[in-house]
Write a protein that holds these residues in place. Structure first.
Motif, PDB file in Angstrom:
ATOM      1  N   ALA A  84      87.400 -94.046  57.449  1.00 17.08           N
ATOM      2  CA  ALA A  84      87.292 -92.616  57.771  1.00 17.08           C
ATOM      3  C   ALA A  84      85.831 -92.172  57.695  1.00 17.08           C
ATOM      4  CB  ALA A  84      88.152 -91.796  56.815  1.00 17.08           C
ATOM      5  N   ASP A  85      85.133 -92.648  56.684  1.00 13.58           N
ATOM      6  CA  ASP A  85      83.712 -92.312  56.542  1.00 13.58           C
ATOM      7  C   ASP A  85      82.905 -92.864  57.717  1.00 13.58           C
ATOM      8  OD1 ASP A  85      84.267 -91.066  54.135  1.00 13.58           O
ATOM      9  OD2 ASP A  85      83.744 -92.832  52.919  1.00 13.58           O
ATOM     10  N   LYS A  86      83.221 -94.093  58.112  1.00 14.40           N
ATOM     11  CA  LYS A  86      82.519 -94.722  59.243  1.00 14.40           C
ATOM     12  C   LYS A  86      82.781 -93.953  60.535  1.00 14.40           C
ATOM     13  CE  LYS A  86      82.582 -99.440  57.360  1.00 14.40           C
ATOM     14  NZ  LYS A  86      83.164-100.804  57.520  1.00 14.40           N
ATOM     15  N   ALA A  87      84.028 -93.509  60.697  1.00 17.60           N
ATOM     16  CA  ALA A  87      84.390 -92.766  61.910  1.00 17.60           C
ATOM     17  C   ALA A  87      83.626 -91.447  61.985  1.00 17.60           C
ATOM     18  CB  ALA A  87      85.890 -92.512  61.945  1.00 17.60           C
ATOM     19  N   THR A  88      83.525 -90.772  60.861  1.00 18.84           N
ATOM     20  CA  THR A  88      82.791 -89.505  60.811  1.00 18.84           C
ATOM     21  C   THR A  88      81.321 -89.726  61.129  1.00 18.84           C
ATOM     22  OG1 THR A  88      84.322 -88.602  59.153  1.00 18.84           O
ATOM     23  CG2 THR A  88      82.158 -87.547  59.357  1.00 18.84           C
ATOM     24  N   ALA A  89      80.756 -90.775  60.536  1.00 18.28           N
ATOM     25  CA  ALA A  89      79.344 -91.087  60.760  1.00 18.28           C
ATOM     26  C   ALA A  89      79.068 -91.488  62.206  1.00 18.28           C
ATOM     27  CB  ALA A  89      78.904 -92.204  59.820  1.00 18.28           C
ATOM     28  N   ALA A  90      80.075 -92.081  62.845  1.00 18.50           N
ATOM     29  CA  ALA A  90      79.913 -92.542  64.226  1.00 18.50           C
ATOM     30  C   ALA A  90      80.063 -91.416  65.240  1.00 18.50           C
ATOM     31  CB  ALA A  90      80.908 -93.660  64.526  1.00 18.50           C
ATOM     32  N   GLY A  91      80.444 -90.224  64.762  1.00 20.27           N
ATOM     33  CA  GLY A  91      80.510 -89.074  65.669  1.00 20.27           C
ATOM     34  C   GLY A  91      81.887 -88.646  66.107  1.00 20.27           C
ATOM     35  N   ALA A  92      82.936 -89.112  65.412  1.00 18.54           N
ATOM     36  CA  ALA A  92      84.295 -88.677  65.747  1.00 18.54           C
ATOM     37  C   ALA A  92      84.393 -87.160  65.573  1.00 18.54           C
ATOM     38  CB  ALA A  92      85.316 -89.376  64.865  1.00 18.54           C
ATOM     39  N   ASP A  93      85.138 -86.514  66.447  1.00 20.35           N
ATOM     40  CA  ASP A  93      85.274 -85.058  66.384  1.00 20.35           C
ATOM     41  C   ASP A  93      86.287 -84.621  65.336  1.00 20.35           C
ATOM     42  OD1 ASP A  93      83.656 -84.015  68.882  1.00 20.35           O
ATOM     43  OD2 ASP A  93      84.731 -85.805  69.528  1.00 20.35           O
ATOM     44  N   LYS A  94      87.240 -85.504  65.032  1.00 22.51           N
ATOM     45  CA  LYS A  94      88.251 -85.197  64.018  1.00 22.51           C
ATOM     46  C   LYS A  94      88.711 -86.513  63.400  1.00 22.51           C
ATOM     47  CE  LYS A  94      91.256 -82.143  62.174  1.00 22.51           C
ATOM     48  NZ  LYS A  94      90.905 -80.855  61.527  1.00 22.51           N
ATOM     49  N   VAL A  95      88.774 -86.570  62.083  1.00 25.08           N
ATOM     50  CA  VAL A  95      89.206 -87.777  61.377  1.00 25.08           C
ATOM     51  C   VAL A  95      90.245 -87.363  60.339  1.00 25.08           C
ATOM     52  CG1 VAL A  95      88.515 -89.744  59.964  1.00 25.08           C
ATOM     53  CG2 VAL A  95      86.927 -88.817  61.663  1.00 25.08           C
ATOM     54  N   GLY A  96      91.326 -88.119  60.262  1.00 27.11           N
ATOM     55  CA  GLY A  96      92.347 -87.780  59.283  1.00 27.11           C
ATOM     56  C   GLY A  96      93.475 -88.787  59.244  1.00 27.11           C
ATOM     57  N   ALA A  97      94.533 -88.432  58.521  1.00 27.64           N
ATOM     58  CA  ALA A  97      95.716 -89.293  58.391  1.00 27.64           C
ATOM     59  C   ALA A  97      96.948 -88.419  58.615  1.00 27.64           C
ATOM     60  CB  ALA A  97      95.720 -89.954  57.007  1.00 27.64           C
ATOM     61  N   GLU A  98      97.743 -88.215  57.567  1.00 25.94           N
ATOM     62  CA  GLU A  98      98.919 -87.369  57.722  1.00 25.94           C
ATOM     63  C   GLU A  98      98.550 -85.943  58.137  1.00 25.94           C
ATOM     64  OE1 GLU A  98     100.310 -90.822  55.382  1.00 25.94           O
ATOM     65  OE2 GLU A  98      98.531 -89.511  55.287  1.00 25.94           O
ATOM     66  N   ASP A  99      97.395 -85.470  57.645  1.00 34.69           N
ATOM     67  CA  ASP A  99      96.960 -84.114  58.001  1.00 34.69           C
ATOM     68  C   ASP A  99      96.663 -83.997  59.493  1.00 34.69           C
ATOM     69  OD1 ASP A  99      94.841 -85.897  57.573  1.00 34.69           O
ATOM     70  OD2 ASP A  99      93.405 -84.268  57.264  1.00 34.69           O
ATOM     71  N   LEU A 100      96.074 -85.049  60.069  1.00 38.09           N
ATOM     72  CA  LEU A 100      95.782 -85.055  61.502  1.00 38.09           C
ATOM     73  C   LEU A 100      97.075 -85.161  62.298  1.00 38.09           C
ATOM     74  CD1 LEU A 100      93.838 -85.100  63.869  1.00 38.09           C
ATOM     75  CD2 LEU A 100      93.445 -87.539  63.462  1.00 38.09           C
ATOM     76  N   MET A 101      98.021 -85.962  61.790  1.00 36.16           N
ATOM     77  CA  MET A 101      99.321 -86.081  62.446  1.00 36.16           C
ATOM     78  C   MET A 101     100.013 -84.721  62.525  1.00 36.16           C
ATOM     79  SD  MET A 101     102.775 -88.023  61.123  1.00 36.16           S
ATOM     80  CE  MET A 101     102.957 -86.767  59.828  1.00 36.16           C
ATOM     81  N   GLU A 102     100.024 -83.998  61.412  1.00 37.49           N
ATOM     82  CA  GLU A 102     100.670 -82.686  61.373  1.00 37.49           C
ATOM     83  C   GLU A 102      99.962 -81.698  62.297  1.00 37.49           C
ATOM     84  OE1 GLU A 102     100.613 -81.703  57.246  1.00 37.49           O
ATOM     85  OE2 GLU A 102     102.118 -83.210  56.700  1.00 37.49           O
ATOM     86  N   ASP A 103      98.646 -81.815  62.357  1.00 41.88           N
ATOM     87  CA  ASP A 103      97.864 -80.943  63.232  1.00 41.88           C
ATOM     88  C   ASP A 103      98.239 -81.179  64.693  1.00 41.88           C
ATOM     89  OD1 ASP A 103      95.788 -78.956  63.421  1.00 41.88           O
ATOM     90  OD2 ASP A 103      94.510 -80.504  64.301  1.00 41.88           O
ATOM     91  N   MET A 104      98.410 -82.447  65.067  1.00 34.97           N
ATOM     92  CA  MET A 104      98.794 -82.775  66.440  1.00 34.97           C
ATOM     93  C   MET A 104     100.227 -82.368  66.729  1.00 34.97           C
ATOM     94  SD  MET A 104      96.956 -86.453  67.191  1.00 34.97           S
ATOM     95  CE  MET A 104      95.161 -86.547  67.399  1.00 34.97           C
ATOM     96  N   GLN A 105     101.107 -82.529  65.748  1.00 35.75           N
ATOM     97  CA  GLN A 105     102.493 -82.107  65.931  1.00 35.75           C
ATOM     98  C   GLN A 105     102.582 -80.605  66.161  1.00 35.75           C
ATOM     99  OE1 GLN A 105     104.220 -83.734  62.317  1.00 35.75           O
ATOM    100  NE2 GLN A 105     105.181 -85.420  63.438  1.00 35.75           N
ATOM    101  N   ALA A 106     101.602 -79.876  65.628  1.00 39.66           N
ATOM    102  CA  ALA A 106     101.569 -78.417  65.792  1.00 39.66           C
ATOM    103  C   ALA A 106     101.007 -78.021  67.163  1.00 39.66           C
ATOM    104  CB  ALA A 106     100.728 -77.790  64.687  1.00 39.66           C
ATOM    105  N   GLY A 107     100.591 -79.036  67.942  1.00 45.20           N
ATOM    106  CA  GLY A 107     100.118 -78.760  69.301  1.00 45.20           C
ATOM    107  C   GLY A 107      98.627 -78.818  69.510  1.00 45.20           C
ATOM    108  N   ASN A 108      97.880 -79.189  68.482  1.00 44.73           N
ATOM    109  CA  ASN A 108      96.432 -79.290  68.616  1.00 44.73           C
ATOM    110  C   ASN A 108      96.060 -80.663  69.176  1.00 44.73           C
ATOM    111  OD1 ASN A 108      95.946 -76.682  67.489  1.00 44.73           O
ATOM    112  ND2 ASN A 108      96.351 -77.525  65.463  1.00 44.73           N
ATOM    113  N   LEU A 109      95.987 -80.745  70.485  1.00 41.15           N
ATOM    114  CA  LEU A 109      95.785 -82.032  71.167  1.00 41.15           C
ATOM    115  C   LEU A 109      94.594 -82.002  72.119  1.00 41.15           C
ATOM    116  CD1 LEU A 109      99.545 -82.658  71.976  1.00 41.15           C
ATOM    117  CD2 LEU A 109      98.189 -83.984  70.358  1.00 41.15           C
ATOM    118  N   ASP A 110      93.593 -81.244  71.777  1.00 40.65           N
ATOM    119  CA  ASP A 110      92.428 -81.118  72.643  1.00 40.65           C
ATOM    120  C   ASP A 110      91.468 -82.299  72.453  1.00 40.65           C
ATOM    121  OD1 ASP A 110      90.611 -80.087  74.438  1.00 40.65           O
ATOM    122  OD2 ASP A 110      89.621 -78.795  72.964  1.00 40.65           O
ATOM    123  N   TYR A 111      91.968 -83.501  72.799  1.00 44.63           N
ATOM    124  CA  TYR A 111      91.173 -84.718  72.652  1.00 44.63           C
ATOM    125  C   TYR A 111      91.262 -85.549  73.935  1.00 44.63           C
ATOM    126  CZ  TYR A 111      91.587 -83.386  67.751  1.00 44.63           C
ATOM    127  OH  TYR A 111      91.564 -82.674  66.580  1.00 44.63           O
TER     128      TYR A 111
END
Length: 232
Positions: A84-111
């Motif tokens: 996760a740290d490497k992904a953030t350092a590499a410039g990922a716009d969003k990094v997460g696990a279950e929290d990211l899953m829930e965010d996408m389930q809520a309809g936040n899919l602007d990727y």
């Protein structure tokens, strides 16, 4: 409907809907027609002789365009801990696990691309019905399920595009911006077309590449002479 400028009208009147253009002529003309106030995307459409409903006729893959895409690619990464740290350092716009899953389930899919480390697929698997229809589901064959998240992010943001034949056997993809030089667009065109030709599935029968056209976001499509495309 957007009104055409005088220049666009003049050029459009010169266009022959039935004419087959050389690749270079088509690129030059499409650039001339792209006179909108924004930097239009130059797009390619390839009509293939395949039926994607059959597993042995699927055409899908990724390819890195040598001139880039000119697009700001938004990348989400499923990872934990060091990854996760490497992904953030590499410039990922969003990094997460279950929290990211829930965010996408809520309809936040602007990727534009979703990447996951192998250990995260148990979480990502719950998003099949959400990511699948949008073509965002991470896939090992496409390099989006990988322990090397840094390289995957670099590829995604550096000009890598995914191509995929839709139900009618048509591939749509951007190959750059109208502000690109003709040479840069030609290099991207050749790279994408060659990748699709090489990806010809075993189940494809008869003529594989049936039609190719390019256009700008707001412009008409120009048909390409297939004689210039090796393997067509």
């Amino acid at each position: 409907m957007t009104k055409l400028s005088k220049k666009q009208k003049m050029l459009a009147e010169k266009l022959d809907a039935d004419k087959l253009y050389s690749i270079d002529e088509a690129i030059k003309t499409v650039k001339e027609l792209a006179t909108s106030k924004f930097d239009e995307t130059i797009e390619i459409a390839m009509n293939l002789g395949v039926d994607p409903r059959h597993a042995d006729q699927n055409v899908r893959g990724v390819v890195s365009l040598p001139s880039g895409t000119g697009k700001d690619v938004k990348v989400a990464v499923f990872a934990r801990g060091d990854n996760a740290d490497k992904a953030t350092a590499a410039g990922a716009d969003k990094v997460g696990a279950e929290d990211l899953m829930e965010d996408m389930q809520a309809g936040n899919l602007d990727y534009d691309r979703v990447i996951a480390t192998p250990d995260m697929m148990g979480v990502v698997g719950r998003l099949g019905k959400v990511l699948g229809p949008k073509g965002l589901m991470p896939n090992p064959k496409l390099g989006t399920v990988t322990p090397n998240v840094e390289q995957a992010i670099k590829d995604a943001k550096g000009g890598q595009v995914e191509y995929r034949a839709e139900k009618a056997g048509i591939i749509h993809s951007g190959i750059g911006k109208a502000s690109f030089s003709e040479d840069a667009l030609r290099a991207n065109f050749d790279t994408l077309v060659n990748a699709v030709v090489k990806a010809k599935p075993s189940g494809a029968k008869g003529k594989y590449v049936r039609k190719v056209a390019i256009s700008s976001t707001m412009g008409p499509g120009l048909k390409i002479d297939l004689g210039e495309i090796e393997g067509a």
